[in-house]
Write an enzyme that holds these catalytic residues in place. Structure first.
Site, mmCIF file in Angstrom:
data_model
loop_
_atom_site.group_PDB
_atom_site.id
_atom_site.type_symbol
_atom_site.label_atom_id
_atom_site.label_comp_id
_atom_site.label_asym_id
_atom_site.label_seq_id
_atom_site.Cartn_x
_atom_site.Cartn_y
_atom_site.Cartn_z
ATOM 1 N N ARG A 9 29.599 -51.181 -2.123
ATOM 2 C CA ARG A 9 29.616 -50.443 -3.380
ATOM 3 C C ARG A 9 29.935 -48.979 -3.107
ATOM 4 O O ARG A 9 29.392 -48.401 -2.170
ATOM 5 C CB ARG A 9 28.240 -50.547 -4.059
ATOM 6 C CG ARG A 9 28.065 -51.820 -4.836
ATOM 7 C CD ARG A 9 26.655 -51.997 -5.330
ATOM 8 N NE ARG A 9 26.031 -50.804 -5.872
ATOM 9 C CZ ARG A 9 24.826 -50.789 -6.453
ATOM 10 N NH1 ARG A 9 24.150 -51.911 -6.579
ATOM 11 N NH2 ARG A 9 24.302 -49.672 -6.911
ATOM 12 N N ARG A 28 20.451 -40.958 -5.918
ATOM 13 C CA ARG A 28 19.881 -42.048 -6.723
ATOM 14 C C ARG A 28 18.360 -42.083 -6.569
ATOM 15 O O ARG A 28 17.637 -42.354 -7.524
ATOM 16 C CB ARG A 28 20.500 -43.401 -6.302
ATOM 17 C CG ARG A 28 21.928 -43.559 -6.809
ATOM 18 C CD ARG A 28 22.712 -44.620 -6.066
ATOM 19 N NE ARG A 28 22.174 -45.951 -6.220
ATOM 20 C CZ ARG A 28 22.498 -46.981 -5.426
ATOM 21 N NH1 ARG A 28 23.358 -46.819 -4.442
ATOM 22 N NH2 ARG A 28 21.974 -48.150 -5.636
ATOM 23 N N ARG A 53 15.102 -47.858 -16.848
ATOM 24 C CA ARG A 53 15.052 -46.824 -15.810
ATOM 25 C C ARG A 53 14.500 -45.511 -16.335
ATOM 26 O O ARG A 53 14.383 -44.553 -15.569
ATOM 27 C CB ARG A 53 16.446 -46.590 -15.258
ATOM 28 C CG ARG A 53 16.754 -47.416 -14.002
ATOM 29 C CD ARG A 53 18.193 -47.161 -13.644
ATOM 30 N NE ARG A 53 18.498 -47.289 -12.264
ATOM 31 C CZ ARG A 53 19.153 -48.341 -11.737
ATOM 32 N NH1 ARG A 53 19.495 -49.348 -12.495
ATOM 33 N NH2 ARG A 53 19.460 -48.344 -10.463
ATOM 34 N N ARG A 103 24.542 -52.765 3.155
ATOM 35 C CA ARG A 103 24.650 -53.798 2.113
ATOM 36 C C ARG A 103 26.120 -54.084 1.801
ATOM 37 O O ARG A 103 26.942 -53.176 1.730
ATOM 38 C CB ARG A 103 23.954 -53.290 0.849
ATOM 39 C CG ARG A 103 24.159 -54.176 -0.357
ATOM 40 C CD ARG A 103 23.115 -53.931 -1.398
ATOM 41 N NE ARG A 103 23.260 -52.669 -2.101
ATOM 42 C CZ ARG A 103 22.402 -52.258 -3.038
ATOM 43 N NH1 ARG A 103 21.357 -52.982 -3.349
ATOM 44 N NH2 ARG A 103 22.595 -51.107 -3.641
ATOM 45 N N LYS A 105 15.897 -55.561 -5.558
ATOM 46 C CA LYS A 105 15.748 -56.094 -6.924
ATOM 47 C C LYS A 105 16.814 -57.149 -7.228
ATOM 48 O O LYS A 105 16.505 -58.218 -7.729
ATOM 49 C CB LYS A 105 15.852 -54.969 -7.972
ATOM 50 C CG LYS A 105 14.780 -53.901 -7.856
ATOM 51 C CD LYS A 105 14.830 -52.916 -9.021
ATOM 52 C CE LYS A 105 16.081 -52.061 -9.070
ATOM 53 N NZ LYS A 105 16.227 -51.098 -7.968
#
Ligand code: AMP
Length: 215
Positions: free
Chosen positions: A159, A170, A88, A127, A13
């Protein structure tokens, strides 16, 4: 145009939202980025966000809504936005509808990026993002010039919530609280499913086609 970029964690996203800003000439609004910025400042609200983020849990709706309302009121978002990671929950979607209605706008399209769980996990653990400019890399599929440096010279970091354990949490939050949003937007005819697997350019082309279908 007001476009919601929807999908599970790691669907791409943030990466696709950044690419779309140029096409649509509207800013990306990422509640995750706004929260990380507050956390970085060490503010009281930033610490509160971190209590949830570090565990992979959703931040309570009322805290998120305030952040969103402030960001949406900024001049660059006057004619539209790309919502990345918001809404969300169904109450967040309703709150967004109300905020937009006040200024004569509405969600025009919901682009739903689809990827499988194992693919998501691999994407997320590899990532890296730039502390300075926010650019996102993947160590294998979209590698930076060096493993810890961005093209802008900034330092690349992982992160803290990008570990496999937190990502699984998550994903649970996504399945139980966020995926039901498709039942909210579906009957309004707004959802455009997009295959999120492929090269960055391939996915961007699909997202652009879906976005223009909604505009
Ligand atoms: P993201 O950068 O979108 O992956 O978000 C990272 C984390 O920030 C999430 O796992 C949540 O803890 C929190 N967060 C971001 N956006 C929201 C939102 N709209 N509602 C609740 N929590 C959020």
């Amino acid at each position: 145009m007001d476009l919601v970029l929807f999908g599970p964690p790691g669907a791409g996203k943030g990466t696709q939202a950044k690419r779309l800003t140029e096409l649509l000439k509207v800013p990306q609004i990422s509640t995750g980025d706004l929260m990380r910025a507050e956390r970085g400042k060490g503010s009281a609200i930033g610490k509160k966000f971190d209590e949830y983020m570090s565990k992979g849990l959703l931040v309570p709706d009322e805290l998120v809504l305030e952040l969103l309302a402030q960001r949406l009121a900024e001049p660059d978002a006057k004619s539209g936005a790309i919502f990345d990671g918001y809404p969300r929950t169904v109450p967040q979607a309703k709150a967004l509808d109300e905020l937009l209605a006040k200024v004569g706008r509405k969600v025009d399209v919901v682009v739903s990026l689809e990827v499988k769980l194992e693919e998501m996990i691999e994407r997320i653990v590899l990532r890296r993002s730039c502390e300075a400019c926010g650019q996102i890399y993947h160590l294998r599929y979209n590698p930076p010039p060096s493993p810890d440096r961005c093209t802008c010279g900034g330092k690349l970091v992982q992160r803290p919530d990008d570990t496999e354990e937190v990502v699984r949490k998550r994903n649970e939050e996504y399945l139980s609280k966020t995926a039901p949003l498709l039942n909210y937007y579906g009957p309004k005819g707004l959802v455009r499913p997009v295959d999120g697997v492929g090269s960055l350019d391939e996915v961007t082309a699909r997202v652009k086609a879906a976005a223009s279908d909604g505009g």
